[in-house]
Design a protein around this motif. Structure first.
Motif, short mmCIF file in Angstrom:
data_model
loop_
_atom_site.label_atom_id
_atom_site.label_comp_id
_atom_site.label_asym_id
_atom_site.label_seq_id
_atom_site.Cartn_x
_atom_site.Cartn_y
_atom_site.Cartn_z
N PRO A 227 29.24 -48.39 30.96
CA PRO A 227 28.72 -49.76 31.00
C PRO A 227 27.50 -49.99 30.12
O PRO A 227 27.24 -51.12 29.69
CB PRO A 227 28.38 -49.99 32.47
N SER A 228 26.73 -48.94 29.83
CA SER A 228 25.54 -49.11 29.00
C SER A 228 25.80 -48.87 27.52
O SER A 228 24.89 -48.95 26.70
CB SER A 228 24.42 -48.17 29.46
N ASP A 229 27.07 -48.58 27.17
CA ASP A 229 27.39 -48.31 25.76
C ASP A 229 27.64 -49.64 25.05
O ASP A 229 28.77 -50.05 24.82
CB ASP A 229 28.60 -47.39 25.66
N ASN A 230 26.55 -50.32 24.69
CA ASN A 230 26.62 -51.65 24.09
C ASN A 230 26.21 -51.59 22.61
O ASN A 230 26.08 -50.51 22.03
CB ASN A 230 25.72 -52.62 24.87
N GLU A 231 25.99 -52.78 22.01
CA GLU A 231 25.63 -52.83 20.59
C GLU A 231 24.35 -52.06 20.32
O GLU A 231 24.24 -51.35 19.31
CB GLU A 231 25.47 -54.28 20.14
N ALA A 232 23.38 -52.17 21.22
CA ALA A 232 22.12 -51.47 21.01
C ALA A 232 22.32 -49.95 21.03
O ALA A 232 21.70 -49.21 20.25
CB ALA A 232 21.11 -51.88 22.07
N ALA A 233 23.20 -49.48 21.90
CA ALA A 233 23.47 -48.05 21.98
C ALA A 233 24.15 -47.55 20.72
O ALA A 233 23.90 -46.43 20.26
CB ALA A 233 24.33 -47.75 23.21
N VAL A 234 25.02 -48.38 20.14
CA VAL A 234 25.68 -48.00 18.88
C VAL A 234 24.66 -47.93 17.75
O VAL A 234 24.64 -46.98 16.96
CB VAL A 234 26.82 -48.98 18.55
N LEU A 235 23.77 -48.93 17.67
CA LEU A 235 22.73 -48.91 16.64
C LEU A 235 21.81 -47.71 16.81
O LEU A 235 21.32 -47.14 15.82
CB LEU A 235 21.93 -50.21 16.68
N ALA A 236 21.57 -47.29 18.06
CA ALA A 236 20.73 -46.12 18.30
C ALA A 236 21.35 -44.86 17.72
O ALA A 236 20.64 -43.96 17.26
CB ALA A 236 20.49 -45.95 19.80
N ARG A 237 22.68 -44.78 17.70
CA ARG A 237 23.35 -43.64 17.08
C ARG A 237 23.03 -43.59 15.58
O ARG A 237 22.78 -42.51 15.03
CB ARG A 237 24.86 -43.74 17.29
N PHE A 238 23.05 -44.75 14.95
CA PHE A 238 22.71 -44.80 13.52
C PHE A 238 21.25 -44.41 13.30
O PHE A 238 20.93 -43.64 12.39
CB PHE A 238 22.99 -46.19 12.96
N VAL B 103 24.90 -39.08 6.08
CA VAL B 103 24.48 -39.92 7.20
C VAL B 103 24.69 -41.38 6.83
O VAL B 103 24.28 -41.84 5.76
CB VAL B 103 22.99 -39.67 7.53
N LEU B 104 25.36 -42.11 7.70
CA LEU B 104 25.69 -43.50 7.44
C LEU B 104 24.66 -44.44 8.06
O LEU B 104 24.10 -44.16 9.12
CB LEU B 104 27.07 -43.83 8.00
N SER B 105 24.45 -45.56 7.39
CA SER B 105 23.66 -46.65 7.95
C SER B 105 24.62 -47.69 8.49
O SER B 105 25.82 -47.68 8.14
CB SER B 105 22.76 -47.27 6.88
N PRO B 106 24.16 -48.63 9.30
CA PRO B 106 25.08 -49.62 9.86
C PRO B 106 25.84 -50.41 8.81
O PRO B 106 27.00 -50.78 9.03
CB PRO B 106 24.15 -50.54 10.68
#
Length: 347
Positions: free
Chosen positions: A72-83, A95-98
């Motif tokens: 449930p917490s895997d949202n857009e912010a969590a994806v950006l945090a991976r980047f 390493v990729l940027s968004p």
């Protein structure tokens, strides 16, 4: 996408940097390579880009947001945090940027966040361990490898976490509802040798199942053709060249105490027996289908003959099928090895 290996013409003669780069790229091409390490027992996900022009963020967010089993917490912010953490990369480690534009056919690696899972309330006893192998007694209700909604509550991930052996990998698989002997390799350099034993049917396996007692002229061999459609729960027996072979070695009625122990779990039962099975092949649900087709479905099987609702699963009521022994000639030492499950058929 993996960059092309530089040719000798392009490599500067005497340039150690160029030679090192070439060697690294050759290593990256090996089977099973991943540019992100196993983390907390979990492999990184690899996803192939299906079309040109996608940005890295849109591609990864689509994969995350479309998961059937999503945290449930895997949202857009969590994806950006991976980047931001540098945890979205190409096969060559770039390493990729968004807003990186991806090439069709390239492989993108990133970590998924597992959704909450119902804990499997059983330990995984270790039967044997040496420098190359770890042999475990897998409990019922625990998948061998991460898949679908079963990710962290799997034998591989739980053992990686409990032992600290991040490269631990199964040499074969047991069905999630089947308990018993499960062989792992501890080092990727020997993994292929042991997996080949299973692929070439050079491992002798013995299973024990509990079902209603029917006298049998065992040993008898069942040969049939199994067809199982991916995504469908039940397999079927169809006409054609046999691809599933099982020998029923013996049938032994249970003792009165064993009968009583099982009736305490399953309620009143007809007279029950222990069936000793030796499969020659390893098709999905092979033993379960063969027992059902022979007229004695395995006690506690939620699929054969009737598929029970997923939400009806009760981890105190197992399917009584145990992988009792594995025997083989060790491909490295030549030693004859036999491993035996210590689990009891009556749970």
């Amino acid at each position: 996408m993996t960059a092309p290996i530089p040719s000798e013409k392009k490599a500067t003669i005497g340039s150690r940097r160029a030679l090192k780069s070439m060697a690294n790229r050759l290593v990256h091409m090996r089977k099973g390579f991943t540019p992100l390490p196993i983390r907390d027992g979990l492999n990184a996900t690899r996803a192939r880009v299906p079309e040109p022009g996608l940005t890295a963020y849109s591609f990864v967010w689509h994969l995350v947001s479309s998961q059937r089993h999503r945290h449930p917490s895997d949202n857009e912010a969590a994806v950006l945090a991976r980047f931001d953490a540098g945890e979205v990369v190409l096969r060559d480690g770039t390493v990729l940027s968004p807003d990186s534009v991806l090439t069709e056919g390239s492989d993108v690696y990133f970590y998924r966040t597992p959704a909450p899972e119902t804990p499997v309330p059983y330990d995984i006893p270790i039967l044997y361990e040496d420098d190359q192998l770890l042999v475990a007694d897998k409990p019922h209700f625990m998948a061998t490898m991460p898949r679908a909604r079963h990710i962290t509550e799997t034998a591989t991930v739980r053992l990686r976490r409990s032992t600290g052996l991040s490269e631990l990998s199964p040499a074969h698989r047991l069905d999630r509802l089947t308990a018993g002997v499960l062989l792992f390799t501890k080092d990727r350099t020997v993994r292929g040798a042991y997996q080949t034993l299973f692929a070439n049917r050079e491992v002798s396996k013995t299973y024990e199942a509990v079902a209603a007692y029917q006298p049998s002229d065992a040993p008898v061999t069942w040969r049939s053709r199994i067809h199982k459609v991916p995504g469908e729960i039940q397999g079927t027996l169809v006409e054609g060249e046999p691809n599933a072979i099982t020998t029923l070695e013996s049938v032994m009625p249970l003792s009165s105490s064993e009968q009583a122990a099982l009736e305490a779990i399953h309620g009143p039962q007809p007279s029950l027996a222990r069936y000793v099975l030796k499969p020659t092949t390893g098709k999905t649900h092979q033993l379960r289908l063969h027992m059902w087709a022979a007229g004695h479905p395995i006690l506690g099987d939620p699929v054969y003959p009737t598929v029970l609702p997923e939400d009806a699963e009760d981890m105190t009521i197992p399917m009584h099928l145990i992988a009792r022994t594995l025997s083989f000639t060790d491909p490295l030492s030549g030693e004859q090895r036999t491993f035996t499950s210590q689990l009891v058929t009556t749970f």
